[in-house]
Design an enzyme around this catalytic site. Structure first.
Site, short mmCIF file in Angstrom:
data_model
loop_
_atom_site.label_atom_id
_atom_site.label_comp_id
_atom_site.label_asym_id
_atom_site.label_seq_id
_atom_site.Cartn_x
_atom_site.Cartn_y
_atom_site.Cartn_z
N SER A 181 45.13 62.28 8.95
CA SER A 181 46.42 61.78 9.43
C SER A 181 47.48 62.88 9.44
O SER A 181 47.42 63.84 8.68
CB SER A 181 46.90 60.63 8.54
OG SER A 181 45.89 59.66 8.39
N1 SAH Z 1 43.00 59.29 4.70
C1 SAH Z 1 42.23 60.13 5.59
C2 SAH Z 1 42.37 59.67 7.01
C3 SAH Z 1 41.07 59.27 7.55
S1 SAH Z 1 41.06 58.42 9.12
C4 SAH Z 1 42.58 61.59 5.40
O1 SAH Z 1 43.54 61.89 4.70
O2 SAH Z 1 41.88 62.45 5.94
C5 SAH Z 1 40.35 56.88 8.65
C6 SAH Z 1 39.00 56.90 7.99
O3 SAH Z 1 38.64 55.55 7.73
C7 SAH Z 1 37.87 57.49 8.80
O4 SAH Z 1 37.29 58.54 8.11
C8 SAH Z 1 36.87 56.32 8.96
O5 SAH Z 1 35.51 56.70 8.94
C9 SAH Z 1 37.23 55.47 7.76
N2 SAH Z 1 36.85 54.05 7.81
C10 SAH Z 1 36.86 53.21 8.86
N3 SAH Z 1 36.44 51.99 8.49
C11 SAH Z 1 36.14 52.06 7.17
C12 SAH Z 1 35.66 51.12 6.21
N4 SAH Z 1 35.37 49.85 6.51
N5 SAH Z 1 35.47 51.55 4.93
C13 SAH Z 1 35.74 52.84 4.58
N6 SAH Z 1 36.19 53.76 5.45
C14 SAH Z 1 36.40 53.38 6.72
#
Ligand code: SAH
Length: 219
Positions: free
Chosen positions: A57
């Site tokens: 993000s």
């Molecule tokens: N907080 C992260 C942002 C990641 S984007 C950072 O700082 O880099 C959102 C993430 O949510 C993705 O990696 C995606 O694979 C994950 N995601 C989507 N659905 C999910 C679920 N049901 N459980 C766990 N992770 C999930």
């Protein structure tokens, strides 16, 4: 220093006021959480691609969400969507213990390595569907959902401590969401506020979007 400039321009300069959040954003080395080819852009004012079609993000949105959680220090935190592990590291600078769940194995493994290399021993990553929460460690003082959900997952509400706060992007379509702050008032009562319009990758899972039509699916 790039990080100092990022905090001045993108974080303090754009209205983030919580000193703990500002200090944490100034401390976490974002370049350790992006892919090697993206290190020069680590402090850009934007999300960046990580593996498996997901994104780390934008720094401002990480700071905005964490400020909205109103951490005082020492809390037990759950993050859904650990991705690169960057937001978990920022949370770990302020809170006591961070439990973070990631559904894509490759990302979960990389996040573990990045967090370890940066010395965060108060973050625990699980490779699983985070829409069901992490019952074993519940209740959580704070829950941060870092992916866009169709509805607020019931299991996450039930794992929120009384007085606890959850920040979660919720939208009826996959591309755009409303960032909600939910507070557990006890006796099954929850307060809900709308904070801002946001864009996150979809939350895919049992209490999220279906995997079949997930445009970000691996392979
Ligand atoms: N907080 C992260 C942002 C990641 S984007 C950072 O700082 O880099 C959102 C993430 O949510 C993705 O990696 C995606 O694979 C994950 N995601 C989507 N659905 C999910 C679920 N049901 N459980 C766990 N992770 C999930």
């Amino acid at each position: 220093m790039q990080r100092k400039r990022m905090v001045a321009r993108q974080i303090s300069g754009r209205g983030i006021r919580d000193a703990k959040v500002i200090a944490a954003m100034g401390k976490v080395q974002r370049e350790a959480f992006v892919s090697p080819g993206m290190r020069e852009r680590a402090y850009d004012d934007s999300p960046l691609p990580i593996a498996a079609g997901q994104t780390i993000s934008q720094p401002y949105i990480v700071a905005y969400m964490i400020e909205a959680l109103n951490l005082q220090g020492g809390e037990k935190v759950l993050e859904i969507g650990a991705g690169s592990g960057y937001a978990a590291a920022v949370l770990a600078e302020i809170a006591g213990t961070v439990y973070a769940i990631e559904r894509i194995g490759e990302l979960a493994r990389t996040a573990v390595q990045s967090l370890k290399s940066q010395g965060y021993d108060n973050v625990h990553i699980m490779h699983s569907d985070g829409t069901r929460g992490w019952e074993e460690h519940a209740p959580f003082d704070v829950i941060l959902v870092s992916a866009g959900a169709p509805v607020v997952p019931e299991d996450l509400k039930s794992q929120l401590a009384v007085g606890g706060r959850m920040v979660v992007p919720v939208g009826h379509t996959k591309g755009v969401q409303e960032l909600l702050r939910i507070m557990n008032r006890g006796d099954g009562k929850f307060d809900q506020e709308e904070l801002a319009a946001v864009r996150f990758v979809p939350l895919v899972g049992e209490q999220g979007w279906d995997e079949e039509d997930d445009s970000t699916k691996e392979g």
